[in-house]
Design an enzyme around this catalytic site. Structure first.
Site, PDB file in Angstrom:
ATOM      1  N   PRO A  83       0.817  -1.218   0.000  1.00  0.00           N
ATOM      2  CA  PRO A  83       0.000   0.000   0.000  1.00  0.00           C
ATOM      3  C   PRO A  83       0.852   1.271   0.000  1.00  0.00           C
ATOM      4  O   PRO A  83       0.328   2.371  -0.174  1.00  0.00           O
ATOM      5  CB  PRO A  83      -0.828  -0.114   1.284  1.00  0.00           C
ATOM      6  CG  PRO A  83      -0.164  -1.147   2.116  1.00  0.00           C
ATOM      7  CD  PRO A  83       0.620  -2.036   1.201  1.00  0.00           C
TER       8      PRO A  83
ATOM      9  N   GLU B  54       2.109  -7.333   8.746  1.00  0.00           N
ATOM     10  CA  GLU B  54       2.218  -5.874   8.870  1.00  0.00           C
ATOM     11  C   GLU B  54       3.099  -5.237   7.811  1.00  0.00           C
ATOM     12  O   GLU B  54       3.056  -4.046   7.597  1.00  0.00           O
ATOM     13  CB  GLU B  54       2.748  -5.464  10.243  1.00  0.00           C
ATOM     14  CG  GLU B  54       1.988  -5.990  11.435  1.00  0.00           C
ATOM     15  CD  GLU B  54       0.479  -5.991  11.230  1.00  0.00           C
ATOM     16  OE1 GLU B  54      -0.067  -7.101  11.144  1.00  0.00           O
ATOM     17  OE2 GLU B  54      -0.114  -4.919  11.166  1.00  0.00           O
TER      18      GLU B  54
ATOM     19  N   ARG C  27      -3.956  -8.729 -20.239  1.00  0.00           N
ATOM     20  CA  ARG C  27      -4.936  -8.505 -21.307  1.00  0.00           C
ATOM     21  C   ARG C  27      -4.425  -7.524 -22.362  1.00  0.00           C
ATOM     22  O   ARG C  27      -4.973  -7.417 -23.442  1.00  0.00           O
ATOM     23  CB  ARG C  27      -6.305  -8.070 -20.757  1.00  0.00           C
ATOM     24  CG  ARG C  27      -6.363  -6.722 -20.135  1.00  0.00           C
ATOM     25  CD  ARG C  27      -7.712  -6.485 -19.479  1.00  0.00           C
ATOM     26  NE  ARG C  27      -8.787  -6.231 -20.440  1.00  0.00           N
ATOM     27  CZ  ARG C  27      -8.942  -5.092 -21.102  1.00  0.00           C
ATOM     28  NH1 ARG C  27      -8.115  -4.096 -20.919  1.00  0.00           N
ATOM     29  NH2 ARG C  27      -9.945  -4.942 -21.947  1.00  0.00           N
TER      30      ARG C  27
ATOM     31  N   ASP D  91     -10.481   1.011 -24.498  1.00  0.00           N
ATOM     32  CA  ASP D  91     -10.785   0.842 -23.081  1.00  0.00           C
ATOM     33  C   ASP D  91     -10.964   2.185 -22.369  1.00  0.00           C
ATOM     34  O   ASP D  91     -10.289   3.154 -22.701  1.00  0.00           O
ATOM     35  CB  ASP D  91      -9.594   0.202 -22.340  1.00  0.00           C
ATOM     36  CG  ASP D  91      -9.520  -1.293 -22.546  1.00  0.00           C
ATOM     37  OD1 ASP D  91     -10.526  -1.873 -22.946  1.00  0.00           O
ATOM     38  OD2 ASP D  91      -8.435  -1.842 -22.290  1.00  0.00           O
TER      39      ASP D  91
HETATM   40  N1  ADE Z   1      -0.965  -5.098   0.174  1.00  0.00           N
HETATM   41  C1  ADE Z   1      -1.820  -4.692   1.143  1.00  0.00           C
HETATM   42  N2  ADE Z   1      -2.551  -3.651   0.741  1.00  0.00           N
HETATM   43  C2  ADE Z   1      -2.177  -3.395  -0.552  1.00  0.00           C
HETATM   44  C3  ADE Z   1      -2.587  -2.439  -1.525  1.00  0.00           C
HETATM   45  N3  ADE Z   1      -3.518  -1.521  -1.277  1.00  0.00           N
HETATM   46  N4  ADE Z   1      -1.974  -2.461  -2.727  1.00  0.00           N
HETATM   47  C4  ADE Z   1      -1.008  -3.364  -2.988  1.00  0.00           C
HETATM   48  N5  ADE Z   1      -0.589  -4.286  -2.119  1.00  0.00           N
HETATM   49  C5  ADE Z   1      -1.167  -4.310  -0.909  1.00  0.00           C
END
Ligand code: ADE
Length: 248
Positions: free
Chosen positions: A91, A118, A155, A170
């Site tokens: 994230p 974590e 794709r 697209d």
């Molecule tokens: N792992 C946990 N959350 C994630 C996210 N939002 N994007 C990519 N990998 C992740």
């Protein structure tokens, strides 16, 4: 050799149902793409096949260890001499979008690292060429995010989607959302397909689709307009829609 993706995960079984279905499944069978989910535990050396450990300095949660990822990436690179791009799902990465999918579809080979818990030992990051996030939320692991990336990227690999024109149009391919689509019947419970689509005048249909695409983007995703390739007249139309001045 086909476009290859190697995924490192402690849940390889999560991938098969998704990757065997639909166009990705067909492309795998045809040999256009090769996607392998590898169990990261293969690259552990202790009896318990440990892939995570307590964080130095204390605190909640576990941290993915560096050694299994390091050994796995080294092995995978040795097994196939083609250049590869190593991607870490997190994230904290750059937000995934169509431009990134296009860029990655031009590689020969991707290695995708998925973590759980974590986070990763910071030294895992040094193995990656880039870090990708799916969005500003936290998943329980990188696996679902990796599946989305593999789907969106493969794709775009030539031959995977039979009609390449369909990926060229697209949503997001030109910085705009795609125009509305209709199929038979021409009328359903009083809802009619726009006449222009039934008349068979190709140039008029293209103009209508372009205009609808701009209108739709201006209404739903005005944030995309700044990066869209629009003529002066199209930009005037888009701005009128955003200001609510245009009745359509
Ligand atoms: N792992 C946990 N959350 C994630 C996210 N939002 N994007 C990519 N990998 C992740």
């Amino acid at each position: 050799m086909s476009f290859t993706v190697d995924i490192l995960t402690i849940f390889p079984e999560m991938f098969d149902a998704v990757l065997d279905a639909s166009l990705t499944g067909k492309a795998r069978k045809k040999g256009l793409i090769a996607v392998h989910a590898h169990n990261l535990r293969r690259w552990t050396e202790d009896r318990h096949q440990t892939t995570d450990d307590y964080p130095y300095g204390g605190g909640a949660g576990m941290v993915m260890k560096v050694e299994p990822f390091h050994r796995a990436v080294t092995d995978l690179k040795q097994a196939d001499p083609r250049p590869c791009r190593v991607i870490l799902m997190t994230p904290q990465g750059a937000l995934f979008d169509h431009a990134t999918a296009e860029r990655l579809s031009k590689e020969e080979r991707l290695v995708i690292l998925c973590g759980r818990y974590e986070g990763y030992d910071e030294r895992v990051r040094l193995l990656a060429d880039e870090e990708i996030s799916l969005g500003d939320y936290v998943l329980t692991g990188g696996e679902l995010a990796a599946m989305v990336v593999v789907d969106a990227v493969t794709r775009l690999v030539p031959g995977v989607v039979g009609d390449e024109a369909s990926t060229r149009h697209d949503s997001h391919a030109h910085g705009l959302l795609e125009h509305p689509h209709y199929t038979r019947p021409a009328e359903y419970e009083g809802m009619r397909v726009p006449d222009i689509l039934l008349e068979g005048h190709h140039a008029k249909i293209e103009a209508w689709r372009r205009r609808e695409s701009i209108i739709r983007t201006a209404r739903r995703r005005p944030d995309l307009l700044a990066g869209a390739d629009l003529t002066d007249n199209e930009r005037v139309l888009a701005e009128r829609i955003v200001r609510g001045e245009e009745r359509t």
